[in-house]
Write a protein that holds these residues in place. Sequence first.
Motif, mmCIF file in Angstrom:
data_model
loop_
_atom_site.group_PDB
_atom_site.id
_atom_site.type_symbol
_atom_site.label_atom_id
_atom_site.label_comp_id
_atom_site.label_asym_id
_atom_site.label_seq_id
_atom_site.Cartn_x
_atom_site.Cartn_y
_atom_site.Cartn_z
ATOM 1 N N SER A 248 -2.201 -2.905 13.027
ATOM 2 C CA SER A 248 -3.201 -2.699 11.984
ATOM 3 C C SER A 248 -3.663 -1.254 12.033
ATOM 4 N N ASP B 199 -3.507 -6.137 2.797
ATOM 5 C CA ASP B 199 -3.245 -6.814 4.061
ATOM 6 C C ASP B 199 -1.830 -7.356 4.011
ATOM 7 N N SER C 101 -2.439 -4.437 7.774
ATOM 8 C CA SER C 101 -2.125 -5.161 9.007
ATOM 9 C C SER C 101 -0.866 -5.976 8.801
#
Length: 476
Positions: free
Chosen positions: A299, A468, A340
């Motif tokens: 991440s 994400d 991430s």
Amino acid sequence: MVEFLDDLQNPQACRVRQRLLEELEVERKELSESSSLHLLGPARLMRFLQANKGSVEEAAAHFRRMLAWYREADIGKTCFDVEGKEWSADFVEGGRELLHMMCIDVCMQAADGTMLWVHRDGLIQFDEIMGLPDEDFILRMCLLCESMQIYLDHRSEETGRLVKMIQVRDLKGFNITEVLWNPAAMKRFVDAAAILETAYPETLAQMIIVNPPSGFNLLWMAMQPMLSQRMREKIKEKFLLISDGVFQFPQLLAVITGTAALKGLTDSGSNGVGLGTFSPGQSRFRYRVLPPGGQAQWSFQIGPGGSLQLQVIIFEFEDGRSSPVIHQVFPMQAVSGAVSGHCGPLGLSGLLWFTWYNDSWTSTMQVKDLKISVNSSGEDLRNPSCSTIPLQPLGLFRNRKERWKNCLMQILNCCCPPLFGKKTDVDELPMGDHRQMNRHAEVEKAEMVEMEVELRAEPEEPEEPEADLLILWREP
């Protein structure tokens, strides 16, 4: 080059070497009195024969020039006990400090002892190096070379074949103008090249240059008149130039040298695990070693309004292969905000390789909170709701259009043939006489792996864009 001279035990090579030893009988008697008989060892003599294409007379003359320099520089006063040891910069007083200034990482690569020297020339501490007196700089360099030569000779005699070294030089960020307009720096380069040519012939197996700057042609043109004809011929014979971009050259380099050079490039250029600020056109790399059945998580956060190109690939280790199989985890594309992802558990072991690149011409990007973790847990992180994408071993693409086309084909889950053995051009030095060399990854049809990708939508009207990325692998 006379090929049989690589084999120390070849009968013809032994006869030629014996003739050279007889030609150097006077020198042998002198060296026996000064405890420097290692200079007449089988491997050392073979290097002089190779450098002179098997000519005993020319090799003997070359050896005498080396011996004259050896005595003048008083190299024999330093003894190196390298037998049975791995080579270390600590053999030389101030050697590790010099390698740090020059941003050089040295690691052993092959079972036969081949040494891999990785230079990050763009990160050289130029002022500190030029602050060393000429005598101090040259002496440290010569002693490093001498200890390395003794180590390589020992390894050669153990294996029965000449063991050499490979240099990989990353010129990303190298300030050519600073060198060209500095007479003292150019003089040091010429002096060092002359010593290497005289005293340490046939030590270099290959020099690979990656990320050459736009002014590299100018540097080569400026250097040519300062080099001997023999040195220019060696450069033409042994130098390779990989001018492909930041996403392609790691794959090409792994084909040629394995993953050791990639580790060296990263280890010698990173300060901690963080990424920090990316100037326009700047790239950075990180890696983690994945054990069989392992999984990785990562991440990081890109500053407001910024984006970077990201690519994640795996170099798969396979026994008996000279180069790894390359798999694509996350195709090269722009990411922004909070990013991430994770992959695994995998049914393979390999090197997980991250590339970040700021392709902006004007904007600086800030990256913080980078975290990469690897474990060998067998916990299944798969999400059944994710769509699956068949993942092929990664081909090597010649241009951005081809790369994006391949990425799009994968994302759309189209049925397209694997791009095994895609040829990629590698230019060879000297720059004034380019020759195209086709190299391709030794990619075999391995079992296909399924990759699951989940892209979560960003919240409406966020202050900072977020993405994400969830990247999962599983065996079919």
